[in-house]
Design a protein around this motif. Sequence first.
Motif, PDB file in Angstrom:
ATOM      1  N   THR A   8       0.597  -1.161   0.175  1.00  0.00           N
ATOM      2  CA  THR A   8       0.176  -0.025  -0.129  1.00  0.00           C
ATOM      3  C   THR A   8       0.815   1.235   0.004  1.00  0.00           C
ATOM      4  N   ARG A  10       0.388   5.377   0.159  1.00  0.00           N
ATOM      5  CA  ARG A  10      -0.450   6.458   0.028  1.00  0.00           C
ATOM      6  C   ARG A  10       0.075   7.977  -0.121  1.00  0.00           C
ATOM      7  N   THR A  14      -4.425  10.385  -0.821  1.00  0.00           N
ATOM      8  CA  THR A  14      -4.527   9.750  -2.207  1.00  0.00           C
ATOM      9  C   THR A  14      -3.898   8.325  -2.263  1.00  0.00           C
ATOM     10  N   THR A  15      -4.556   7.285  -2.354  1.00  0.00           N
ATOM     11  CA  THR A  15      -4.114   5.853  -2.381  1.00  0.00           C
ATOM     12  C   THR A  15      -3.494   5.373  -3.882  1.00  0.00           C
ATOM     13  N   ASP A  18      -3.046  -0.158  -3.440  1.00  0.00           N
ATOM     14  CA  ASP A  18      -4.075  -0.556  -2.394  1.00  0.00           C
ATOM     15  C   ASP A  18      -3.916  -2.030  -2.122  1.00  0.00           C
ATOM     16  N   THR A  54       3.719   2.733   2.034  1.00  0.00           N
ATOM     17  CA  THR A  54       3.088   3.080   3.595  1.00  0.00           C
ATOM     18  C   THR A  54       2.728   1.654   4.344  1.00  0.00           C
TER      19      THR A  54
END
Length: 303
Positions: A8, A10, A14-15, A18, A54
């Motif tokens: 993930t 970010r 905003t991602t 994912d 992340t």
Amino acid sequence: MIEVKQLTKRYGGTTAVDDLSFTVRPGRVTGFLGPNGAGKTTTLSILVGLSKPTRGTATIDGVPFGTHPRGLRYVGALLDARDAHGGRTGQDHLVALARSNGLGRSRVRQVLEEVGLADVAARRVGNYSLGMKQRLGIAAALLGDPPVLLFDEPLNGLDPEGVRWVRELFHQLAHEGRTVLISSHLMSEMEHTAIDLVVIGQGRLIAAETLAEFAARGRIPSVTVRTPDPTALTAALAEAGAKVTTQADGALSVQQMSAGDIGNLAFAKFIPLHELSPRVSSLEEAFMKMTGDSIEYRAGRKQ
């Protein structure tokens, strides 16, 4: 081998990526596909240590790229053909990379020959065409003779001869047992180049399977039919439960009925046929069907 697990990334609210997981195995060319903004470049940047996740992991042969002190011996990557300094010559660019990775000048000469830039190695990169910059970027990726190679849009700017050369190069690298991951938006080239596909949309995994399996899941069988009496045939096909659309050139595209059944129906109705051609969708059509809900930007159409 490349392993991405629950990755993930970010940027503020905003991602970009994912909870993404997939594996790229050695000895095969894997296409990395997705619409613009799907998260492909972000994923590749994390794989080569240019960006930190992340959450989750992205490893090469079980460890992060950053743990290798001389990375070009383990992973070769072309992420942006414009990264080379325009004031340097092509040879100087590669020599600097070679020195920082403990590689000799003889290897620089080898890769320049391999990518077809030996005759222009003394020319400044700023005077290179985009296709020449792509070849220089591929040379940099090959410099350390690494077991894992990543390419982001490597075909941009290449002429037909260059495209064929790159395709054959990727096949050769995979045949040597290397792991080859290619991000590209050129579906027609992926059909000729990739064995496996990883397809993502809006940062999430859509498919991780062979190209043949992906194409089969998105396939919409149809039959192209040409007849001097399209009105009568369309009515007969619709009555029999087929879905019929008329193409721009006047041919009929028929779904939900086999070519044999269409021929039998036309014969029974005394409707002559000039063409009866079964057809399956291309990789591009399968891709559009499978990623339609993940497209970030759509062009408008004039009414």
